[in-house]
Design a protein around this motif. Structure first.
Motif, PDB file in Angstrom:
ATOM      1  N   LYS A  75       0.833  -1.204   0.000  1.00 58.17           N
ATOM      2  CA  LYS A  75       0.000   0.000   0.000  1.00 58.17           C
ATOM      3  C   LYS A  75       0.874   1.263   0.000  1.00 58.17           C
ATOM      4  CE  LYS A  75      -4.081  -2.167   1.966  1.00 58.17           C
ATOM      5  NZ  LYS A  75      -4.819  -2.275   0.728  1.00 58.17           N
ATOM      6  N   GLY A  76       1.992   1.163  -0.720  1.00 57.26           N
ATOM      7  CA  GLY A  76       2.902   2.288  -0.846  1.00 57.26           C
ATOM      8  C   GLY A  76       3.863   2.462   0.308  1.00 57.26           C
ATOM      9  N   VAL A  77       3.799   1.588   1.314  1.00 56.99           N
ATOM     10  CA  VAL A  77       4.656   1.701   2.498  1.00 56.99           C
ATOM     11  C   VAL A  77       5.811   0.718   2.382  1.00 56.99           C
ATOM     12  CG1 VAL A  77       4.790   1.514   5.018  1.00 56.99           C
ATOM     13  CG2 VAL A  77       2.690   2.347   3.936  1.00 56.99           C
ATOM     14  N   ILE A  78       7.011   1.239   2.559  1.00 54.48           N
ATOM     15  CA  ILE A  78       8.213   0.407   2.596  1.00 54.48           C
ATOM     16  C   ILE A  78       8.691   0.413   4.036  1.00 54.48           C
ATOM     17  CG2 ILE A  78      10.597   0.140   1.797  1.00 54.48           C
ATOM     18  CD1 ILE A  78       8.165   2.247  -0.148  1.00 54.48           C
ATOM     19  N   PRO A 129       2.128   8.866  -0.884  1.00 57.11           N
ATOM     20  CA  PRO A 129       1.164   9.963  -0.799  1.00 57.11           C
ATOM     21  C   PRO A 129      -0.261   9.508  -0.496  1.00 57.11           C
ATOM     22  CG  PRO A 129       1.977   9.681  -3.059  1.00 57.11           C
ATOM     23  CD  PRO A 129       2.784   8.780  -2.184  1.00 57.11           C
ATOM     24  N   ASP A 130      -0.604   8.267  -0.810  1.00 60.16           N
ATOM     25  CA  ASP A 130      -1.966   7.779  -0.581  1.00 60.16           C
ATOM     26  C   ASP A 130      -2.012   6.645   0.444  1.00 60.16           C
ATOM     27  OD1 ASP A 130      -4.717   8.026  -1.241  1.00 60.16           O
ATOM     28  OD2 ASP A 130      -4.580   6.204  -2.453  1.00 60.16           O
ATOM     29  N   SER A 131      -0.868   6.346   1.072  1.00 62.21           N
ATOM     30  CA  SER A 131      -0.777   5.174   1.945  1.00 62.21           C
ATOM     31  C   SER A 131      -1.660   5.279   3.180  1.00 62.21           C
ATOM     32  CB  SER A 131       0.671   4.957   2.388  1.00 62.21           C
ATOM     33  OG  SER A 131       1.496   4.686   1.282  1.00 62.21           O
ATOM     34  N   GLU A 151      -5.815   8.018   7.661  1.00 59.41           N
ATOM     35  CA  GLU A 151      -5.517   9.275   6.966  1.00 59.41           C
ATOM     36  C   GLU A 151      -5.389  10.454   7.912  1.00 59.41           C
ATOM     37  OE1 GLU A 151      -6.800  11.198   2.766  1.00 59.41           O
ATOM     38  OE2 GLU A 151      -8.379  10.292   3.968  1.00 59.41           O
ATOM     39  N   ASN A 152      -6.153  10.481   8.992  1.00 56.43           N
ATOM     40  CA  ASN A 152      -6.142  11.642   9.875  1.00 56.43           C
ATOM     41  C   ASN A 152      -5.118  11.547  11.001  1.00 56.43           C
ATOM     42  OD1 ASN A 152      -8.265  12.832   8.434  1.00 56.43           O
ATOM     43  ND2 ASN A 152      -9.757  11.576   9.564  1.00 56.43           N
TER      44      ASN A 152
END
Length: 197
Positions: free
Chosen positions: A168-171, A186-188, A195-196
């Motif tokens: 999910k875009g996270v390394i 940016p969208d992870s 998100e918040n």
């Protein structure tokens, strides 16, 4: 498999995995029978067996080792065509229940990312040295990711629009163990439901 030498392979398949015969999505069993579908084994076992791998069943080289198989299948045979020529398809394969239980991994991983200390700025890798515990650093795009990756010395490469090892875009990687660094796309945070944070 590397620790327990009595295990030859792990399978995602249960030949008796039809809906009426299964219930528990978490149950795993040992079997003396090679599952044949959706399996994995260690490199050392493959190195041992590949020179004598049979062209067809039966598999006779397991030397008393067993296989791990689930109660509910994680793989599904969806076609009548193939090497088995549709043998047993309608009776045994078509009614297989496929696992539909979602793992708790997403929630577990999201909590790790949520709890990590957010760091900002071009010198995020330097700042990570001064934080106790896990940190998260957000990258804006591929060039920004590559810049941050260079600071830590991890792989900068993307394949098909995805950074190596990303979920999910996270390394995630260890940095000055036991600290973890989460490089967050940016969208992870939205994809992980945090998100918040």
């Amino acid at each position: 498999m590397n620790i327990d030498r009595s295990i030859m392979a792990v399978s995602s398949w249960n030949d008796n995995g039809q809906k009426q015969f299964v219930h528990d999505p978490y149950a795993l069993y040992r079997s003396d029978f090679f599952p044949g579908l959706g399996w994995m084994l260690s490199k050392s076992t493959w190195d041992e067996l590949s020179p004598k791998w049979p062209k067809a069943y039966p598999f006779e080289n397991h030397n008393g080792r067993q296989f791990i198989r689930p109660e509910i299948c994680r793989t599904y045979n969806f076609g009548e065509h193939g090497s088995s020529l549709g043998q047993f398809f309608s009776q045994y394969l078509e009614p297989i229940k496929l696992n539909d239980m979602h793992s708790n991994f997403v929630n577990y991983f999201a909590n790790l990312v949520r709890q990590a200390t957010p760091l900002k700025g071009k010198d995020a890798a330097l700042k990570a040295n001064y934080v106790n515990g896990d940190v998260r650093i957000q990258y804006r795009d591929q060039p920004d990711f590559e810049r941050i990756a260079r600071q830590f010395g991890i792989f900068e490469e993307w394949k098909d629009g995805i950074p190596r090892t990303a979920y999910k875009g996270v390394i995630v990687f260890r940095y000055r163990t036991p600290k973890r660094v989460f490089l967050v796309g940016p969208d992870s945070l939205r994809q992980l439901g945090i998100e918040n944070s």
